[in-house]
Design a protein around this motif. Structure first.
Motif, PDB file in Angstrom:
ATOM      1  N   GLU A   1       0.835  -1.213   0.000  1.00 45.15           N
ATOM      2  CA  GLU A   1       0.000   0.000   0.000  1.00 45.15           C
ATOM      3  C   GLU A   1       0.863   1.253   0.000  1.00 45.15           C
ATOM      4  O   GLU A   1       0.558   2.228  -0.689  1.00 45.15           O
ATOM      5  N   ALA A   2       1.945   1.242   0.789  1.00 48.97           N
ATOM      6  CA  ALA A   2       2.842   2.404   0.799  1.00 48.97           C
ATOM      7  C   ALA A   2       3.561   2.558  -0.534  1.00 48.97           C
ATOM      8  O   ALA A   2       3.844   3.677  -0.981  1.00 48.97           O
ATOM      9  N   LEU A   3       3.825   1.426  -1.200  1.00 48.77           N
ATOM     10  CA  LEU A   3       4.526   1.485  -2.480  1.00 48.77           C
ATOM     11  C   LEU A   3       3.633   2.031  -3.590  1.00 48.77           C
ATOM     12  O   LEU A   3       4.095   2.776  -4.463  1.00 48.77           O
ATOM     13  N   HIS A   4       2.343   1.692  -3.562  1.00 46.80           N
ATOM     14  CA  HIS A   4       1.421   2.106  -4.620  1.00 46.80           C
ATOM     15  C   HIS A   4       0.490   3.232  -4.164  1.00 46.80           C
ATOM     16  O   HIS A   4      -0.568   3.440  -4.764  1.00 46.80           O
TER      17      HIS A   4
ATOM     18  N   LEU B   1      -4.014  -2.240 -10.357  1.00 47.08           N
ATOM     19  CA  LEU B   1      -3.844  -2.410  -8.912  1.00 47.08           C
ATOM     20  C   LEU B   1      -4.723  -3.522  -8.372  1.00 47.08           C
ATOM     21  O   LEU B   1      -4.332  -4.245  -7.446  1.00 47.08           O
ATOM     22  N   GLU B   2      -5.918  -3.682  -8.930  1.00 48.92           N
ATOM     23  CA  GLU B   2      -6.809  -4.744  -8.475  1.00 48.92           C
ATOM     24  C   GLU B   2      -6.269  -6.128  -8.827  1.00 48.92           C
ATOM     25  O   GLU B   2      -6.602  -7.116  -8.165  1.00 48.92           O
ATOM     26  N   GLU B   3      -5.459  -6.209  -9.879  1.00 50.05           N
ATOM     27  CA  GLU B   3      -4.877  -7.497 -10.254  1.00 50.05           C
ATOM     28  C   GLU B   3      -3.793  -7.940  -9.292  1.00 50.05           C
ATOM     29  O   GLU B   3      -3.432  -9.123  -9.268  1.00 50.05           O
TER      30      GLU B   3
ATOM     31  N   VAL C   1      -5.867  -4.922  -1.650  1.00 54.53           N
ATOM     32  CA  VAL C   1      -7.319  -5.032  -1.620  1.00 54.53           C
ATOM     33  C   VAL C   1      -7.878  -3.638  -1.867  1.00 54.53           C
ATOM     34  O   VAL C   1      -7.794  -2.756  -1.007  1.00 54.53           O
ATOM     35  N   LEU C   2      -8.448  -3.429  -3.041  1.00 50.82           N
ATOM     36  CA  LEU C   2      -9.000  -2.120  -3.413  1.00 50.82           C
ATOM     37  C   LEU C   2     -10.489  -2.102  -3.107  1.00 50.82           C
ATOM     38  O   LEU C   2     -11.241  -2.972  -3.554  1.00 50.82           O
TER      39      LEU C   2
ATOM     40  N   SER D   1      -9.614   3.635  -2.148  1.00 50.65           N
ATOM     41  CA  SER D   1      -8.734   3.528  -0.988  1.00 50.65           C
ATOM     42  C   SER D   1      -8.310   2.083  -0.808  1.00 50.65           C
ATOM     43  O   SER D   1      -8.893   1.170  -1.388  1.00 50.65           O
ATOM     44  N   PHE D   2      -7.296   1.898   0.023  1.00 49.50           N
ATOM     45  CA  PHE D   2      -6.767   0.573   0.327  1.00 49.50           C
ATOM     46  C   PHE D   2      -7.188   0.077   1.703  1.00 49.50           C
ATOM     47  O   PHE D   2      -7.424  -1.093   1.901  1.00 49.50           O
ATOM     48  N   SER D   3      -7.250   0.977   2.660  1.00 47.12           N
ATOM     49  CA  SER D   3      -7.265   0.592   4.065  1.00 47.12           C
ATOM     50  C   SER D   3      -8.572  -0.047   4.512  1.00 47.12           C
ATOM     51  O   SER D   3      -8.574  -0.952   5.330  1.00 47.12           O
ATOM     52  N   SER D   4      -9.719   0.410   4.027  1.00 48.98           N
ATOM     53  CA  SER D   4     -10.997  -0.019   4.566  1.00 48.98           C
ATOM     54  C   SER D   4     -11.546  -1.203   3.785  1.00 48.98           C
ATOM     55  O   SER D   4     -11.182  -1.440   2.636  1.00 48.98           O
ATOM     56  N   SER D   5     -12.433  -1.950   4.420  1.00 48.88           N
ATOM     57  CA  SER D   5     -13.113  -3.069   3.786  1.00 48.88           C
ATOM     58  C   SER D   5     -14.522  -2.641   3.385  1.00 48.88           C
ATOM     59  O   SER D   5     -15.021  -1.583   3.776  1.00 48.88           O
TER      60      SER D   5
END
Length: 591
Positions: free
Chosen positions: A97-100, A139-141, A146-147, A371-375
């Motif tokens: 996540e930090a990288l992308h 990114l989803e691939e 987890v996007l 975002s990445f962090s939330s589900s």
């Protein structure tokens, strides 16, 4: 009129009716061909309309781009995360996540000017939006990322572009219970790309749900990161206009503070603050000699550098759905001018409202930023995604159970949740199934099948959680809840240790009762190990030491006297059959 005589009256009416239906169908096809459809938010990945629309846009732009397909197949399976522990997988996910993080951006509007035609502008916007969609698809691939769901309708993003360009001050409305979840830093960067003098104000709505001590922590966090912020409560402002009284919780949290950063602004104070901030931006733009950074983007409001000061300033409101943008504007205007509902996505188009000759407000539809962090379940519990469209209700309710303390749930709903089992952690949050069944039993929610109606209960619990009936909030990162606030949904470490120690002392005093409970616990654990292949069957076999003969009637001694040779040790006890045996014929008898 005879029976065989025919009349044309009925047939004429039928023909007229059929012609009206045919005209309506042709009119519908015409409007469909003109793409005159209702603006609707699209956040689901599996939405077939969004997939077809993206395919049509790709087909239209194929003749322009002619992309070369990249069909490389990676046969290296060594990088699979199936053999990793959850902790290692989470650490690797944070690194990815930090990288992308730089790739997770808000779609930018392509350069334009007034000389461009409508068709050319539309084609450029569709092409830029399709490139942005493809970048997120890459990114989803990535299996390590987890996007979360995000807005996929171009028309909704066009509303945001218009609001950003014509606004002098951008107000990002966030929920006070978790401000960082609703904040989009890339949107602030995009606003500065449009105009270097444009600033973003963080309007922390629903601040009446936070205690004063928590507001002080968030104010310290915002000041440390140099974020312009204001605490605000649209519900309290609307109640003050209508002459209504707030609840006891709202009254306690609406206490006046000497610190101007932690106080909750009223309607007049907020209007004055917004107008002063916007006028300061206009003065900076007017005094600056250079133009904006993106000089190829023409602002429709005419507020570019070097221009004369406008008669009025424009303040734009943006943010996630269901954070209170429309409610804030209605409270500032003083009457209901925009539609308000608990369902996300009520506002379809941006609306411009004139407060005075010097101030104009602009309301933008709510957007779900990538975002990445939330589900997905956290977004449902936060009110970003519609509650009525959820299919898995237990996961969303589990988010509520993890954030709100057990005793708070029992006090609010007047229910008794099942206690943890003796071999479980006594401070664990209640499970979603336990919460839903207890709620259904207290309210009498029963489905047609005779089982508890958990879907109805989950919707009501989530709505209460969003409305603030279940108190909860988040602490700023890097800070601890040292004030001992009662409404915090997370128990402290000392509280957990004391509860566990008290449970151990109580269990040691019970004596013989714990022996019976421990035997049941061991049986449950051994059966669980056996079912999952963690232990051998021989190790789980347990002989019973309890005699059950005293529970039965005394057996009669069987008569085995018919057997022969029972007293001898050599005999096997089998009955002996006495038969007549003929002598063996040994040959002729000799005389």
């Amino acid at each position: 009129m005879g029976k065989n005589e025919k009349t044309g009256l009925g047939r004429a009416l039928v023909k007229h009716h059929n012609s009206i239906i045919q005209q309506s169908k042709e009119k519908g096809r015409f409007y469909k061909s003109q793409n005159k459809k209702v603006l609707e938010s699209v956040t689901e990945v599996s939405d077939i309309d969004a997939v077809l629309e993206q395919a049509e846009e790709a087909d239209q732009l194929f003749s322009i781009q002619h992309p070369t397909p990249n069909l490389l197949i990676n046969l290296d399976t060594s990088s699979s995360t199936s053999d990793m522990t959850p902790e290692e997988r989470r650490e690797q996910q944070k690194k990815e996540e930090a990288l992308h993080a730089s790739s997770l951006r808000v779609p930018r509007r392509p350069p334009w000017n007034a000389a461009m035609s409508v068709e050319e502008l539309d084609a450029n916007e569709k092409q830029a939006f399709l490139v942005w969609r493809r970048s997120l698809a890459r990114l989803e691939e990535n299996e390590k990322l987890v996007l979360t769901p995000f807005e996929k309708n171009l028309d909704i993003w066009r509303q945001l572009w218009r609001v950003l360009e014509r606004s002098d001050l951008l107000v990002m409305v966030v929920d006070a219970r978790d401000p960082l979840f609703y904040r989009c830093p890339d949107l602030e960067a995009y606003a500065r790309e449009i105009d270097e003098h444009k600033r973003t104000l963080l309007l922390v709505n629903k601040a009446d749900l936070l205690p004063v001590s928590v507001r002080e922590k968030w104010a310290k966090f915002f000041r440390f990161h140099k974020i312009l912020f204001v605490f605000w409560s649209a519900k309290a402002a609307s109640a003050a206009l209508e002459g209504k009284m707030l609840t006891n919780q709202g009254k306690n949290n609406m206490q006046t503070s000497d610190d101007p950063d932690t106080k909750i602004y009223g309607r007049d104070d907020l209007l004055a603050r917004l107008q002063s901030e916007a006028e300061e931006i206009v003065k900076m733009r007017k005094s600056g000699s250079g133009t904006s950074r993106s000089s190829n983007i023409q602002s429709p409001s005419g507020n570019a550098g070097g221009a004369s000061a406008p008669k009025s300033v424009v303040v734009g409101f943006v943010g996630y759905p269901n954070v209170g943008k429309s409610s804030t504007i209605n409270a500032l205007v003083g009457q209901k001018r925009t539609g308000v509902t608990s369902t996300p996505g009520k506002t379809k188009h941006f609306q411009t409202l004139i407060i005075s000759d010097e101030l104009t407000l602009c309301d933008c539809p709510g957007l779900v930023f990538p975002s990445f962090s939330s589900s997905r379940y956290k977004m449902i519990a936060s009110g970003v995604l519609p509650i009525d469209r959820m299919t898995e209700h237990r996961e969303a309710v589990q988010v509520v159970a993890n954030r709100v303390q057990r005793h708070v749930i029992e006090d609010v709903y007047k229910i008794n949740l099942p206690k943890p089992k003796p071999y479980e952690l006594q401070s664990r949050p209640p499970q979603a199934s336990e919460f839903l069944r207890a709620y259904c039993a207290s309210r009498g929610y029963v489905a047609s099948s005779g089982l508890p109606d958990e879907t109805r209960a989950a919707r009501q619990i989530l709505k209460d959680y969003i409305d603030g009936k279940l108190p909860h909030y988040e602490i700023p990162p890097g800070m601890s809840d040292e004030g001992g606030v009662e409404d915090d949904g997370k128990p402290g470490l000392a509280e957990v240790q004391n509860s566990d120690a008290s449970d151990i002392e109580d269990s040691s005093k019970k004596g013989s009762e714990t022996t019976v409970v421990s035997e049941h616990v061991l049986d449950d654990l051994s059966s669980f190990d056996l079912a999952n292949g963690l232990a051998s069957k021989k190790a789980t076999v347990k002989k019973s030491n309890v005699s059950h003969k005293h529970h039965k009637k005394a057996q009669r001694k069987k008569d085995r006297s018919w057997r022969v040779g029972n007293d001898d040790d050599d005999d096997d006890g089998m009955p002996v059959v006495r038969v007549f045996q003929k002598p063996v014929n040994s040959g002729p008898v000799k005389g």
